[in-house]
Design a protein around this motif. Structure first.
Motif, mmCIF file in Angstrom:
data_model
loop_
_atom_site.group_PDB
_atom_site.id
_atom_site.type_symbol
_atom_site.label_atom_id
_atom_site.label_comp_id
_atom_site.label_asym_id
_atom_site.label_seq_id
_atom_site.Cartn_x
_atom_site.Cartn_y
_atom_site.Cartn_z
ATOM 1 N N SER A 1 0.872 -1.167 0.000
ATOM 2 C CA SER A 1 0.000 0.000 0.000
ATOM 3 C C SER A 1 0.908 1.215 0.000
ATOM 4 O O SER A 1 1.897 1.245 0.738
ATOM 5 C CB SER A 1 -0.892 -0.002 1.245
ATOM 6 N N PHE A 2 0.591 2.174 -0.858
ATOM 7 C CA PHE A 2 1.415 3.381 -0.814
ATOM 8 C C PHE A 2 0.598 4.632 -1.072
ATOM 9 O O PHE A 2 -0.374 4.623 -1.817
ATOM 10 C CB PHE A 2 2.626 3.302 -1.743
ATOM 11 N N GLU A 3 0.995 5.687 -0.371
ATOM 12 C CA GLU A 3 0.492 7.016 -0.651
ATOM 13 C C GLU A 3 1.331 7.541 -1.796
ATOM 14 O O GLU A 3 2.537 7.245 -1.877
ATOM 15 C CB GLU A 3 0.640 7.907 0.581
ATOM 16 N N ALA A 4 0.715 8.311 -2.701
ATOM 17 C CA ALA A 4 1.444 8.742 -3.886
ATOM 18 C C ALA A 4 1.003 10.108 -4.353
ATOM 19 O O ALA A 4 -0.176 10.474 -4.240
ATOM 20 C CB ALA A 4 1.232 7.737 -5.019
ATOM 21 N N GLY A 5 1.958 10.823 -4.909
ATOM 22 C CA GLY A 5 1.633 11.987 -5.716
ATOM 23 C C GLY A 5 1.247 11.467 -7.091
ATOM 24 O O GLY A 5 1.763 10.433 -7.530
ATOM 25 N N VAL A 6 0.330 12.153 -7.757
ATOM 26 C CA VAL A 6 -0.157 11.695 -9.053
ATOM 27 C C VAL A 6 0.162 12.735 -10.120
ATOM 28 O O VAL A 6 -0.189 13.912 -9.976
ATOM 29 C CB VAL A 6 -1.684 11.444 -9.025
ATOM 30 N N GLU A 7 0.838 12.293 -11.160
ATOM 31 C CA GLU A 7 1.086 13.145 -12.317
ATOM 32 C C GLU A 7 0.082 12.766 -13.401
ATOM 33 O O GLU A 7 -0.051 11.586 -13.747
ATOM 34 C CB GLU A 7 2.501 12.943 -12.849
ATOM 35 N N ILE A 8 -0.602 13.749 -13.921
ATOM 36 C CA ILE A 8 -1.522 13.528 -15.040
ATOM 37 C C ILE A 8 -0.772 13.862 -16.328
ATOM 38 O O ILE A 8 -0.241 14.953 -16.474
ATOM 39 C CB ILE A 8 -2.786 14.394 -14.913
ATOM 40 N N VAL A 9 -0.721 12.896 -17.235
ATOM 41 C CA VAL A 9 -0.020 13.052 -18.508
ATOM 42 C C VAL A 9 -1.078 13.264 -19.595
ATOM 43 O O VAL A 9 -1.946 12.413 -19.789
ATOM 44 C CB VAL A 9 0.830 11.804 -18.821
ATOM 45 N N GLU A 10 -0.992 14.393 -20.295
ATOM 46 C CA GLU A 10 -1.987 14.695 -21.327
ATOM 47 C C GLU A 10 -1.408 14.724 -22.737
ATOM 48 O O GLU A 10 -2.163 14.738 -23.709
ATOM 49 C CB GLU A 10 -2.674 16.020 -20.999
ATOM 50 N N ASP A 11 -0.098 14.693 -22.868
ATOM 51 C CA ASP A 11 0.541 14.658 -24.175
ATOM 52 C C ASP A 11 0.155 13.346 -24.877
ATOM 53 O O ASP A 11 0.445 12.261 -24.375
ATOM 54 C CB ASP A 11 2.059 14.752 -24.012
ATOM 55 N N VAL A 12 -0.509 13.453 -26.018
ATOM 56 C CA VAL A 12 -1.054 12.269 -26.699
ATOM 57 C C VAL A 12 0.043 11.279 -27.078
ATOM 58 O O VAL A 12 -0.157 10.065 -26.983
ATOM 59 C CB VAL A 12 -1.890 12.680 -27.938
ATOM 60 N N GLU A 13 1.200 11.763 -27.456
ATOM 61 C CA GLU A 13 2.303 10.857 -27.804
ATOM 62 C C GLU A 13 2.726 10.029 -26.585
ATOM 63 O O GLU A 13 2.942 8.819 -26.679
ATOM 64 C CB GLU A 13 3.498 11.674 -28.321
ATOM 65 N N GLU A 14 2.843 10.694 -25.447
ATOM 66 C CA GLU A 14 3.231 9.986 -24.222
ATOM 67 C C GLU A 14 2.107 9.062 -23.755
ATOM 68 O O GLU A 14 2.356 7.942 -23.298
ATOM 69 C CB GLU A 14 3.619 10.970 -23.123
ATOM 70 N N VAL A 15 0.863 9.503 -23.848
ATOM 71 C CA VAL A 15 -0.275 8.649 -23.486
ATOM 72 C C VAL A 15 -0.289 7.412 -24.384
ATOM 73 O O VAL A 15 -0.559 6.301 -23.927
ATOM 74 C CB VAL A 15 -1.604 9.433 -23.562
ATOM 75 N N THR A 16 0.052 7.582 -25.655
ATOM 76 C CA THR A 16 0.141 6.444 -26.585
ATOM 77 C C THR A 16 1.202 5.465 -26.121
ATOM 78 O O THR A 16 0.978 4.245 -26.110
ATOM 79 C CB THR A 16 0.432 6.945 -28.019
ATOM 80 N N ARG A 17 2.368 5.969 -25.722
ATOM 81 C CA ARG A 17 3.440 5.085 -25.214
ATOM 82 C C ARG A 17 2.968 4.344 -23.958
ATOM 83 O O ARG A 17 3.219 3.148 -23.794
ATOM 84 C CB ARG A 17 4.704 5.893 -24.911
#
Length: 157
Positions: free
Chosen positions: A86-102
């Motif tokens: 179990s872990f607490e985490a910071g969350v990064e939202i990735v919106e760059d379509v190229e990176e989301v595709t990867r």
């Protein structure tokens, strides 16, 4: 040594555990202040995990408002077999379509049994291309980790 210390996984054991499990349960905070819990497929990423979701999903909305989560991965059907992280985490939202595709490619390859870095099939590329523009990537970076492996107790309580 305390029981807690005896069952704690090492950092390497946590990484190995996350590499073989298949579902994370992710808690975010909903607009009403209550936890919003969702199971997700994932792939190991850096020292945490990553996934994708629809950009209009409740969890994406929650993470835009408060980019923090609690993540749980667990298994075992009897006390002496219980394992988990179990872990607490910071969350990064990735919106760059190229990176989301990867990210989508890495995720789908993991669940199809392909090796990381294998070329994606034409069918997979077409599926991901149709999905990536509607999705965002989520990267969970642990800030506090708790783990347990009751198998380390050798069947004693």
């Amino acid at each position: 040594m305390s029981r807690r210390d005896q069952i704690r996984m090492t950092e390497d054991e946590v990484r190995e555990y996350l590499a073989v499990q298949k579902v994370i349960n992710v808690a975010s905070i909903g607009p009403n202040g209550r936890p919003h819990l969702a199971p997700l497929w994932y792939f190991p990423h850096e020292d945490g995990v990553a996934t994708w979701t629809y950009g209009t999903s409740q969890k994406a909305k929650n993470f835009r408002r408060l980019p923090e989560a609690t993540v749980l991965v667990e298994d075992g059907d009897s006390y002496e077999k219980l394992r988990g992280v179990s872990f607490e985490a910071g969350v990064e939202i990735v919106e760059d379509v190229e990176e989301v595709t990867r990210m989508g490619t890495a995720l789908m390859q993991r669940y199809s049994g392909a090796n990381p870095g294998d070329p994606a099939t034409a069918e997979l590329k077409a599926f991901i291309a149709g999905q990536a523009a509607k999705r965002v990537g989520l990267v969970f970076r642990p800030t506090k980790v708790v783990s347990w492996d009751h198998g380390k107790l050798g069947g004693t309580y």
